[in-house]
Design a protein around this motif. Structure first.
Motif, PDB file in Angstrom:
ATOM      1  N   UNK A   1      16.354 -17.154  14.571  1.00 17.82           N
ATOM      2  CA  UNK A   1      17.776 -17.094  14.896  1.00 17.82           C
ATOM      3  C   UNK A   1      18.296 -15.663  14.860  1.00 17.82           C
ATOM      4  N   UNK A   2      18.038 -14.966  13.774  1.00 21.48           N
ATOM      5  CA  UNK A   2      18.645 -13.649  13.572  1.00 21.48           C
ATOM      6  C   UNK A   2      17.925 -12.542  14.334  1.00 21.48           C
ATOM      7  N   UNK A   3      16.604 -12.569  14.357  1.00 21.57           N
ATOM      8  CA  UNK A   3      15.863 -11.480  14.993  1.00 21.57           C
ATOM      9  C   UNK A   3      16.063 -11.467  16.512  1.00 21.57           C
ATOM     10  N   UNK A   4      16.054 -12.621  17.211  1.00 23.68           N
ATOM     11  CA  UNK A   4      16.403 -12.581  18.633  1.00 23.68           C
ATOM     12  C   UNK A   4      17.803 -12.024  18.886  1.00 23.68           C
ATOM     13  N   UNK A   5      18.760 -12.360  18.026  1.00 18.48           N
ATOM     14  CA  UNK A   5      20.113 -11.822  18.187  1.00 18.48           C
ATOM     15  C   UNK A   5      20.101 -10.304  18.069  1.00 18.48           C
ATOM     16  N   UNK A   6      19.366  -9.784  17.094  1.00 20.07           N
ATOM     17  CA  UNK A   6      19.319  -8.337  16.886  1.00 20.07           C
ATOM     18  C   UNK A   6      18.568  -7.628  18.007  1.00 20.07           C
ATOM     19  N   UNK A   7      17.504  -8.242  18.498  1.00 21.08           N
ATOM     20  CA  UNK A   7      16.771  -7.628  19.610  1.00 21.08           C
ATOM     21  C   UNK A   7      17.649  -7.579  20.862  1.00 21.08           C
ATOM     22  N   UNK A   8      18.410  -8.632  21.092  1.00 17.31           N
ATOM     23  CA  UNK A   8      19.319  -8.635  22.235  1.00 17.31           C
ATOM     24  C   UNK A   8      20.367  -7.541  22.086  1.00 17.31           C
ATOM     25  N   UNK A   9      20.934  -7.429  20.907  1.00 12.65           N
ATOM     26  CA  UNK A   9      21.955  -6.411  20.655  1.00 12.65           C
ATOM     27  C   UNK A   9      21.382  -5.007  20.851  1.00 12.65           C
ATOM     28  N   UNK A  10      20.136  -4.820  20.402  1.00 12.73           N
ATOM     29  CA  UNK A  10      19.500  -3.498  20.470  1.00 12.73           C
ATOM     30  C   UNK A  10      19.205  -3.057  21.898  1.00 12.73           C
ATOM     31  N   UNK A  11      19.218  -3.986  22.826  1.00  6.75           N
ATOM     32  CA  UNK A  11      19.001  -3.601  24.221  1.00  6.75           C
ATOM     33  C   UNK A  11      20.209  -2.878  24.799  1.00  6.75           C
ATOM     34  N   UNK A  12      21.376  -3.124  24.227  1.00  3.40           N
ATOM     35  CA  UNK A  12      22.613  -2.517  24.732  1.00  3.40           C
ATOM     36  C   UNK A  12      23.169  -1.447  23.810  1.00  3.40           C
ATOM     37  N   UNK A  13      22.936  -1.596  22.511  1.00  6.41           N
ATOM     38  CA  UNK A  13      23.489  -0.662  21.536  1.00  6.41           C
ATOM     39  C   UNK A  13      22.354   0.022  20.779  1.00  6.41           C
ATOM     40  N   UNK A  14      22.404   1.355  20.626  1.00  8.89           N
ATOM     41  CA  UNK A  14      21.319   2.071  19.944  1.00  8.89           C
ATOM     42  C   UNK A  14      21.096   1.525  18.534  1.00  8.89           C
ATOM     43  N   UNK A  15      19.850   1.187  18.236  1.00  9.87           N
ATOM     44  CA  UNK A  15      19.503   0.622  16.931  1.00  9.87           C
ATOM     45  C   UNK A  15      18.093   1.074  16.585  1.00  9.87           C
ATOM     46  N   UNK A  16      17.950   1.735  15.469  1.00  7.39           N
ATOM     47  CA  UNK A  16      16.629   2.184  15.044  1.00  7.39           C
ATOM     48  C   UNK A  16      15.853   1.036  14.415  1.00  7.39           C
ATOM     49  N   UNK A  17      14.560   1.255  14.248  1.00  8.50           N
ATOM     50  CA  UNK A  17      13.734   0.234  13.616  1.00  8.50           C
ATOM     51  C   UNK A  17      14.193  -0.079  12.209  1.00  8.50           C
ATOM     52  N   UNK A  18      14.510   0.953  11.443  1.00  2.63           N
ATOM     53  CA  UNK A  18      14.949   0.715  10.065  1.00  2.63           C
ATOM     54  C   UNK A  18      16.302  -0.004  10.049  1.00  2.63           C
ATOM     55  N   UNK A  19      17.212   0.373  10.958  1.00  8.99           N
ATOM     56  CA  UNK A  19      18.516  -0.294  11.008  1.00  8.99           C
ATOM     57  C   UNK A  19      18.355  -1.772  11.351  1.00  8.99           C
ATOM     58  N   UNK A  20      17.401  -2.094  12.232  1.00 12.98           N
ATOM     59  CA  UNK A  20      17.162  -3.491  12.571  1.00 12.98           C
ATOM     60  C   UNK A  20      16.675  -4.264  11.346  1.00 12.98           C
ATOM     61  N   UNK A  21      15.751  -3.671  10.578  1.00 12.60           N
ATOM     62  CA  UNK A  21      15.251  -4.340   9.375  1.00 12.60           C
ATOM     63  C   UNK A  21      16.375  -4.552   8.360  1.00 12.60           C
ATOM     64  N   UNK A  22      17.257  -3.564   8.216  1.00 14.93           N
ATOM     65  CA  UNK A  22      18.366  -3.707   7.275  1.00 14.93           C
ATOM     66  C   UNK A  22      19.344  -4.790   7.740  1.00 14.93           C
ATOM     67  N   UNK A  23      19.575  -4.857   9.046  1.00 17.42           N
ATOM     68  CA  UNK A  23      20.473  -5.885   9.569  1.00 17.42           C
ATOM     69  C   UNK A  23      19.869  -7.275   9.386  1.00 17.42           C
ATOM     70  N   UNK A  24      18.555  -7.396   9.592  1.00 13.61           N
ATOM     71  CA  UNK A  24      17.870  -8.675   9.337  1.00 13.61           C
ATOM     72  C   UNK A  24      18.008  -9.066   7.871  1.00 13.61           C
TER      73      UNK A  24
END
Length: 450
Positions: A95-118
């Motif tokens: 649920x959460x990781x697909x949402x973050x991957x989708x968001x990261x396609x439009x808004x700059x997001x680093x790998x570490x920021x994605x892990x923190x958001x997850x």
């Protein structure tokens, strides 16, 4: 006294990226990301995902799909094979990781920021889950469809660095999008629950970012989210958030990485059957009864005694036991039509008898203390499996590094990907070093082939 939970959640989300996180929590976050991407790629060409993408293309009228469409597609693909991680009564990874991957396609997001958001979204999922004394399954709701939108909104709010007010409004917007009926288990709609939740999380965070507001007491109000989804069991609206007092929930209560591609309620029975396989492989023709002991809740979830397709087979206690007894394993190939239709599997399914365990697991609501199989042979002798309390892949019986890597490779090949698997594995193992997730090749790989 009722706490102002929506505000407290908003404060936590807004400050989450500044909180220290342990190496253990980061390791679990990385592991969950890799596993979710693997099962997402495995499901990318599934018939349901293809039909969903065709519908989205029809709606897009020739323009490229937007990130909301991507969140819906990715969340559905991640769960369509029921191979994604489980925790907290649901499927937070898919649920959460697909949402973050989708968001990261439009808004700059680093790998570490994605892990923190997850980790942030997972924290919110856990906070909401622990405030309901009884799982939503008991009332016929799918927890991932209920908690998923709110937790996904939290994850996306963290990724977008929303302030406290915006974060709590994102939660309020998402709270009105909770949905999902257990009656759709064993159909493709169950996977859509997660896709809808992922999409709702992205949309809610973006709407809040643009200034749309909701009830800033949506969670704790008398007729708010917590009480509405727990009408017969009073929700906990008084306990303080755990994160300020303990390490991140990912480190304290990590996910279970699935070893078998079917409903998690069947995994302990599959483990029992796999242990019995070498003892019964030469005697399957002599089996007259297979007694399957599990909880009544799990028996109800695994409701298809005579499944008609792959999806129903993933929710069949009889199929899970019979297939594992015959083969000593359950793999993605086990659920193909020609494997499901084998006479030997059908005969053993007809021998199965369900027994509701009278012993509940005090740690996990809805689980029996253990699951077990007893086999009766026509000669009169019997054979029992060991009692199985924790399924393979549970944090207390974790998959080895080799098993996780094999699952990754198997999933990508199942999804039709054969090139640069090792390269993607190494990139994901070092995801914290990736400066911009949106530039990764993962988005090209997510596209279905049709």
């Amino acid at each position: 006294m009722v706490r102002m939970l929506t505000r407290e959640f908003g404060d936590m989300i807004a400050s989450a990226s500044q909180r220290p996180i342990s190496d253990a929590a980061l390791d679990y976050a990385r592991r969950d990301l890799i596993d979710t991407i693997a099962v997402m790629l495995a499901g990318r060409n599934d018939d349901t995902v293809v039909r969903l993408v065709q519908t989205q293309r029809l709606l897009a009228d020739g323009t490229p799909p937007d990130i909301l469409a991507l969140a819906l597609q990715a969340g559905t693909a991640a769960h369509i094979l029921d191979y994604d991680n489980v925790a907290l009564g649901g499927h937070p990874g898919a649920t959460l990781i697909p949402a973050l991957l989708a968001l990261a396609k439009r808004f700059p997001l680093s790998g570490r920021a994605l892990l923190m958001a997850w980790a942030t979204g997972y924290e919110i999922w856990g906070e909401l889950r622990r405030r309901h004394p009884v799982l939503a399954h008991a009332a016929g709701w799918h927890p991932s469809g209920l908690i998923g939108p709110v937790a996904a909104a939290a994850a996306c709010a963290s990724a977008l660095a929303l302030n406290t007010d915006q974060a709590r409004h994102a939660l309020a917007i998402a709270a009105s999008q909770s949905a999902g009926l257990m009656a759709n288990f064993g159909t493709p709609v169950k996977a859509l629950h997660l896709g809808f939740a992922a999409k709702a999380g992205v949309f809610s965070a973006l709407l809040a970012r643009q200034g749309i507001t909701g009830n800033d007491a949506i969670l704790e109000q008398d007729n708010g989210w917590l009480n509405t989804w727990s009408p017969h069991h009073p929700a906990d609206r008084t306990t303080a958030l755990a994160l300020g007092q303990q390490d991140w929930l990912l480190a304290r209560q990590p996910t279970a990485i699935k070893y078998y591609p079917l409903c998690y309620a069947a995994h302990r029975i599959v483990d029992a059957a796999c242990q019995l396989h070498p003892l019964v492989a030469s005697r399957t023709a002599d089996i007259v009864r297979i007694r399957l002991t599990t909880s009544q809740r799990h028996s109800d979830i695994l409701r298809f005694r005579e499944p008609q397709d792959r999806t129903q087979s993933g929710f069949s206690l009889e199929f899970a036991a019979a297939s594992a007894l015959v083969d000593g394993e359950i793999t993605l190939y086990s659920l193909q039509q020609e494997r499901r239709a084998r006479a030997q599997v059908k005969l053993l399914m007809a021998c199965c008898e369900r027994i509701a365990s009278a012993k509940a697991d005090p740690e996990r609501e809805g689980f029996a203390l253990h699951d077990q199989i007893e086999i009766v042979f026509r000669q009169g002798d019997t054979l029992c499996s060991p009692p199985i309390r924790y399924a393979t892949g549970d944090p207390r019986v974790p998959l080895t590094a080799q098993q996780r890597r094999k699952k990754f490779d198997d999933c990508l090949r199942w999804g039709g990907i054969s090139e640069n698997i090792t390269g993607l594995w190494h990139t994901l193992q070092n995801i914290e070093q990736v400066p911009c997730i949106g530039e990764m090749a993962i988005y090209h790989l997510l596209e279905c082939d049709q």
